[in-house]
Design an enzyme around this catalytic site. Structure first.
Site, PDB file in Angstrom:
ATOM      1  N   PRO A   2      43.546  35.291  48.564  1.00  0.00           N
ATOM      2  CA  PRO A   2      43.935  36.410  47.703  1.00  0.00           C
ATOM      3  C   PRO A   2      43.833  36.065  46.226  1.00  0.00           C
ATOM      4  O   PRO A   2      44.043  34.931  45.805  1.00  0.00           O
ATOM      5  CB  PRO A   2      45.390  36.665  48.107  1.00  0.00           C
ATOM      6  CG  PRO A   2      45.497  36.142  49.498  1.00  0.00           C
ATOM      7  CD  PRO A   2      44.583  34.958  49.537  1.00  0.00           C
ATOM      8  N   GLU A   3      43.509  37.074  45.431  1.00  0.00           N
ATOM      9  CA  GLU A   3      43.431  36.915  43.989  1.00  0.00           C
ATOM     10  C   GLU A   3      44.838  36.992  43.384  1.00  0.00           C
ATOM     11  O   GLU A   3      45.806  37.410  44.032  1.00  0.00           O
ATOM     12  CB  GLU A   3      42.545  38.004  43.397  1.00  0.00           C
ATOM     13  CG  GLU A   3      41.161  38.125  44.019  1.00  0.00           C
ATOM     14  CD  GLU A   3      40.183  37.068  43.525  1.00  0.00           C
ATOM     15  OE1 GLU A   3      40.420  36.497  42.443  1.00  0.00           O
ATOM     16  OE2 GLU A   3      39.165  36.852  44.205  1.00  0.00           O
ATOM     17  N   LYS A  51      48.846  31.774  42.256  1.00  0.00           N
ATOM     18  CA  LYS A  51      48.772  32.237  43.642  1.00  0.00           C
ATOM     19  C   LYS A  51      49.969  31.778  44.463  1.00  0.00           C
ATOM     20  O   LYS A  51      49.948  31.847  45.697  1.00  0.00           O
ATOM     21  CB  LYS A  51      47.455  31.769  44.262  1.00  0.00           C
ATOM     22  CG  LYS A  51      46.234  32.327  43.535  1.00  0.00           C
ATOM     23  CD  LYS A  51      44.951  31.998  44.248  1.00  0.00           C
ATOM     24  CE  LYS A  51      43.754  32.591  43.508  1.00  0.00           C
ATOM     25  NZ  LYS A  51      42.481  32.364  44.227  1.00  0.00           N
ATOM     26  N   ARG A 252      32.421  27.732  48.276  1.00  0.00           N
ATOM     27  CA  ARG A 252      32.720  29.138  48.514  1.00  0.00           C
ATOM     28  C   ARG A 252      31.519  29.973  48.105  1.00  0.00           C
ATOM     29  O   ARG A 252      30.708  29.552  47.279  1.00  0.00           O
ATOM     30  CB  ARG A 252      33.960  29.574  47.735  1.00  0.00           C
ATOM     31  CG  ARG A 252      35.221  28.825  48.119  1.00  0.00           C
ATOM     32  CD  ARG A 252      36.405  29.346  47.344  1.00  0.00           C
ATOM     33  NE  ARG A 252      37.571  28.478  47.464  1.00  0.00           N
ATOM     34  CZ  ARG A 252      38.705  28.653  46.791  1.00  0.00           C
ATOM     35  NH1 ARG A 252      38.800  29.673  45.941  1.00  0.00           N
ATOM     36  NH2 ARG A 252      39.711  27.832  46.946  1.00  0.00           N
TER      37      ARG A 252
END
Length: 271
Positions: A2-3, A51, A252
């Site tokens: 998640p951002e 995060k 990624r």
């Protein structure tokens, strides 16, 4: 993963739902805290840090912090008592009960119960938080420039430089800034503008559940390049490229337009 704006919304949900309420029951479904019990404690707040999420609970003379991280698949949900859980029971890692609500942390990547005084041990390494009250643009730029020789796409994901950016915002920021993800930080034409755009993107999206960088909330129209490999660029119609990129072992997917974001020239080349 998640951002930062997604984590911010999760923190705001927990804060609004739990703060000021006494926990009548707690259930930790992770081995290291299986016997922990926060019942009788009062939630005094939840904050996001990059995060990471920090839920603070006071119980008598004790001050605890529940440190959680969503990692790839985690989520917090707050439900009324008796309501069916939206995910399988076996995915629950933490369950916090108040007299009116149940907060469930599903598939959390990190669950730690620490003393309040130890918070800096788990989040002190982070760089300036794009959505935090301590946001410091100058410090963020200083930290980014410490790695002028590394690719901008790699450094943007380093949470010790700038906290809150994941693979989606990396792709979108590099596109709207016209830079290839492998361009060295020191060669980015206007790093200050890129960082300001990052903050603007997260600030806009923290208020809505549907993320968009184009301003269009329709499905398939929300992003410039992220997860649009082989689709035509919205600006020039060149097919969007995708490749795995990053530190070996932690690569990624990176997305870019080969025309709008030309690859940097190889060392020694001119023209």
């Amino acid at each position: 993963m998640p951002e930062g704006d997604t984590v911010y919304r999760a923190g705001r949900l927990l804060d609004r739902s739990l703060t000021g309420h006494e926990l009548v029951r707690s259930d930790f479904r992770v081995p290291q805290h299986a016997t922990a019990d926060l019942s009788g404690g009062t939630v005094v707040g939840t904050v996001s840090r990059g995060k990471h999420l920090l839920t603070r609970v006071d119980r008598g003379s004790e001050s605890w912090t529940l440190h959680t991280h969503l990692k790839m698949e985690g989520a917090w949900r707050v439900l009324d008592h008796g309501r069916k859980w939206p995910r399988p029971v076996h995915q629950a890692r933490v369950v916090l009960h108040t007299d009116t609500k149940v907060a469930v942390g599903f598939s959390l990547g990190i669950v730690e119960l620490i003393e309040r005084s130890a918070e800096d041990d788990v989040v002190g390494h982070l760089g300036p938080d794009l959505l935090g009250p301590d946001w410091d643009e100058a410090e963020a730029l200083r930290r980014l420039h410490e790695h002028d020789d590394l690719p901008i796409g790699e450094v943007l994901l380093d949470q010790t430089r700038l906290a809150g950016i994941g693979t989606m915002y990396r792709a979108e920021l590099c596109f709207i800034s016209g830079v290839h993800p492998t361009l060295p930080v020191g060669d980015v034409p206007d790093l200050t503008r890129l960082v300001r755009r990052a903050k603007q993107m997260l600030e806009l999206n923290k208020e809505r559940a549907i993320q968009s960088t184009t301003g269009d909330l329709r499905e398939r129209e929300r992003m410039w390049v992220f997860r649009r490999d082989r689709s035509p660029c919205r600006r020039c119609r060149t097919p969007i490229a995708v490749d795995m990129f990053g530190v070996p072992g932690r690569e990624r997917a990176a997305y870019w337009c080969p025309s709008c974001q030309p690859a940097p020239a190889a060392p020694g080349r001119t023209g």
